[in-house]
Structures are given as structure tokens and as C-alpha cells.
Design an enzyme around this catalytic site. Sequence first.
Site, PDB file in Angstrom:
ATOM      1  N   GLN A  14       0.823  -1.202   0.000  1.00  0.00           N
ATOM      2  CA  GLN A  14       0.000   0.000   0.000  1.00  0.00           C
ATOM      3  C   GLN A  14       0.864   1.260   0.000  1.00  0.00           C
ATOM      4  O   GLN A  14       0.936   2.014   0.964  1.00  0.00           O
ATOM      5  CB  GLN A  14      -0.967  -0.024   1.211  1.00  0.00           C
ATOM      6  CG  GLN A  14      -1.922   1.148   1.327  1.00  0.00           C
ATOM      7  CD  GLN A  14      -2.951   1.230   0.221  1.00  0.00           C
ATOM      8  OE1 GLN A  14      -2.882   0.504  -0.749  1.00  0.00           O
ATOM      9  NE2 GLN A  14      -3.928   2.102   0.387  1.00  0.00           N
ATOM     10  N   HIS A  39      -2.125  -3.940   0.659  1.00  0.00           N
ATOM     11  CA  HIS A  39      -2.183  -4.344  -0.752  1.00  0.00           C
ATOM     12  C   HIS A  39      -2.743  -3.133  -1.491  1.00  0.00           C
ATOM     13  O   HIS A  39      -3.799  -2.623  -1.131  1.00  0.00           O
ATOM     14  CB  HIS A  39      -3.093  -5.564  -0.921  1.00  0.00           C
ATOM     15  CG  HIS A  39      -3.031  -6.182  -2.294  1.00  0.00           C
ATOM     16  ND1 HIS A  39      -3.682  -7.363  -2.576  1.00  0.00           N
ATOM     17  CD2 HIS A  39      -2.429  -5.793  -3.448  1.00  0.00           C
ATOM     18  CE1 HIS A  39      -3.464  -7.681  -3.839  1.00  0.00           C
ATOM     19  NE2 HIS A  39      -2.710  -6.723  -4.391  1.00  0.00           N
ATOM     20  N   LEU A  40      -2.052  -2.663  -2.521  1.00  0.00           N
ATOM     21  CA  LEU A  40      -2.351  -1.380  -3.153  1.00  0.00           C
ATOM     22  C   LEU A  40      -3.831  -1.250  -3.534  1.00  0.00           C
ATOM     23  O   LEU A  40      -4.349  -2.043  -4.317  1.00  0.00           O
ATOM     24  CB  LEU A  40      -1.474  -1.200  -4.398  1.00  0.00           C
ATOM     25  CG  LEU A  40      -1.616   0.138  -5.131  1.00  0.00           C
ATOM     26  CD1 LEU A  40      -1.314   1.313  -4.217  1.00  0.00           C
ATOM     27  CD2 LEU A  40      -0.707   0.166  -6.359  1.00  0.00           C
ATOM     28  N   HIS A  41      -4.479  -0.215  -2.984  1.00  0.00           N
ATOM     29  CA  HIS A  41      -5.896   0.022  -3.272  1.00  0.00           C
ATOM     30  C   HIS A  41      -6.274   1.462  -2.991  1.00  0.00           C
ATOM     31  O   HIS A  41      -5.675   2.133  -2.157  1.00  0.00           O
ATOM     32  CB  HIS A  41      -6.777  -0.923  -2.448  1.00  0.00           C
ATOM     33  CG  HIS A  41      -6.730  -0.675  -0.972  1.00  0.00           C
ATOM     34  ND1 HIS A  41      -5.668  -1.069  -0.174  1.00  0.00           N
ATOM     35  CD2 HIS A  41      -7.609  -0.061  -0.119  1.00  0.00           C
ATOM     36  CE1 HIS A  41      -5.901  -0.731   1.084  1.00  0.00           C
ATOM     37  NE2 HIS A  41      -7.066  -0.096   1.141  1.00  0.00           N
ATOM     38  N   TYR A  42      -7.296   1.911  -3.703  1.00  0.00           N
ATOM     39  CA  TYR A  42      -7.903   3.225  -3.508  1.00  0.00           C
ATOM     40  C   TYR A  42      -9.390   3.019  -3.220  1.00  0.00           C
ATOM     41  O   TYR A  42      -9.999   2.074  -3.731  1.00  0.00           O
ATOM     42  CB  TYR A  42      -7.756   4.099  -4.756  1.00  0.00           C
ATOM     43  CG  TYR A  42      -6.341   4.541  -5.064  1.00  0.00           C
ATOM     44  CD1 TYR A  42      -5.936   5.852  -4.851  1.00  0.00           C
ATOM     45  CD2 TYR A  42      -5.406   3.642  -5.587  1.00  0.00           C
ATOM     46  CE1 TYR A  42      -4.629   6.263  -5.139  1.00  0.00           C
ATOM     47  CE2 TYR A  42      -4.102   4.035  -5.875  1.00  0.00           C
ATOM     48  CZ  TYR A  42      -3.725   5.346  -5.647  1.00  0.00           C
ATOM     49  OH  TYR A  42      -2.436   5.746  -5.931  1.00  0.00           O
TER      50      TYR A  42
END
Length: 342
Positions: free
Chosen positions: A143, A180-183
Amino acid sequence: MKYEYCKTDFIYEISRSDSSVQSGSVFDSTLQNTWKDALERGVFRYVLNIQHSKILEGKFSFVAQLNTDRALKRRAPEEITSLTQPFDHDRFNFTKIDETEILFELRRKCDTSTNRHCVIINESPLEFGHCLLLPTRLNCLPQIATQYSLQLAIEVMLLSSNPAFRVGFNSLCGYASVNHLHYHGYYLNYSMLLEHISVQHLSGPCFILVNYPAKGFVFQLPSDKRPETLARDVFKLTNFLVCNNVAHNIYITRGTDFSSSHTNSKICNTVRVYVWARKSSSGAKQNDAFNPAICELFGHLSVKTEAAYWSLTEEQVVEMLNDVCEGPFGQVTDSVKELFED
């Protein structure tokens, strides 16, 4: 299901006069219809039930919403100890979600890479249409905002013609609950102060938000209307914050151009991106009313308990936002000014 788009689908100017949340572009229809279908199929942890909403009395027009289900029924957040904590395959991440949680895949028509972006439900929604944008989901990135993912998030904003649609990002140690990469994306059907509040120039494309309890940095879509230019500028700041171990939050919203004197204009003619340097969430003052994450810094307060909702005042919110942002903002402002003077 796949949603494909290209630059000609971007919408650069929209009207605030459309008060209906459930309206907008083809993208809005796709998101809203798949989200409502997932709701009917019982995929969420709870049916969205905002028991009460109000605008707090005072000059900042904070929006408070009582959502006890989100406080009680959401997944326990991952324990975050570092702004650069590595991705951990053994912990919960978005490769482990059920396929029923995926609303659609998102793809640029001109993108020849094999990148697969997903839009999925947020199973513990705080507002209508609350979803998660997962850039390159299967790459298992931590993230940490990348320039590529920032551009994707800005492009998603430009695909929507609904002024209520917002996009946000919590860094690690900034109330991110999954590494964990998220928007986040969702609809908030209120005209918010930070859509049109005046800002001061710092240097280059970077401006500062000072007439507000959560002091921070702000950028807007440049005159060339290129989302990649805006993403590059924002990333220059967020990368600096990561390198200096400063937690942060990012909020993307429609709004008026910084040079506009018409603060009550019905036309949103730019995209504003706010970046707040903030205290680590592990070191922030705890509050029974709300967690000071990205939505709260923007002025949208998701309140945990009924007692806190009915007693909440603007003074309490101002104190909390000041506590979270004032110190870090003051510590990095001179360095950020130098960063953009090149």
C-alpha cells in the site's frame, strides 16, 4: 465483466446541479448497477444503513453520518508497523477475495501491457457505491501510492460525471487496513467545503490548504488537462513523504479552479487532489467518535456510536484534525517548497 475506456471518455467539466447520486456517465452506471447487484446478492458484510446524517453547526460544514455497522462488523485491520512494510502473501490481501466481490475489470483501450485492474466492493461500505480500485491487483504491490496508480485513480475520477463521486487513499500508518495497493471510491451527495475553499501557492504546481483545521497540500488538474501531469506532481510529494517515513492521506474530488473567485459556482471545472502529511495512526489521539482517516480529513465523518454522533461538535472535530495534521505539516512544508522549486 470488463469496462474499457480511452481519453475521449474523460469528462473535464460537470455541473453540481444534478442532486441525484444515482446518475452520471456510462462509468457511473456500470459502477452503480454492479454495486447494487452485489448488494442484492448478499455479498457485503451488511446492508448499508446510515442511521442519521447531519451537517455540524459551524463554519466548516463537516458532514457527520452515523454508521454503527461499519464500526462493529468490518474485518479487523491488519497490524501495520511501518510505512514501507512489505507485502505479505500469508496475510489477507485482495488475491484472496471471492470472485463474487469483483464488480468489473478496468482497462485502458490504449494500454498494451498485461496489467489487470479490478474494481471490487468494499464489503464494509461507508456510503453508496463504496468500492475499491485495485491497480495491477495480481502484482501484489504494498500500500504505497505509485505514479501509475495515481494516474489511474485520477482517470477514474474523470470517467465519472457525478459530482458526488470521490476517490481516496490511506497510506500505511495512515489508517490503511490492508497492505495491498488500493484506492477507495464512493458517492457522497453533499457539496463540500474543500471543493471550492481558497488555497495559497507554495511553489510550482503545489498549493497549501491553511484556512482549515487539517492543513495540507493540494494540486489541481493542470491547464493541459493531462492526468499524467497531475499524477506526476502528486507522486513527487507522496514519494518524498514515504522516503521520509511520514504517513499521509490522499483525497481526489471535483471542484473549482484555484483561481476562481466564484466559490458557489455550480460548475466543477477541475479535479483537486489533497495530500495530508499526518501523525502515524498508531500515535494519533484515539477518539470514540471517528477514526481520522482520509474521509474525515476531507470533512466527511463516519461516526461509530449513537452517543458520539449526537454529542459531536465542530470544536471536537477541529481539535482532532489539528492534532493529526498540524505538526507533520509544519515539519515538512519548507522541504516540500524546495521540492517543487526545481
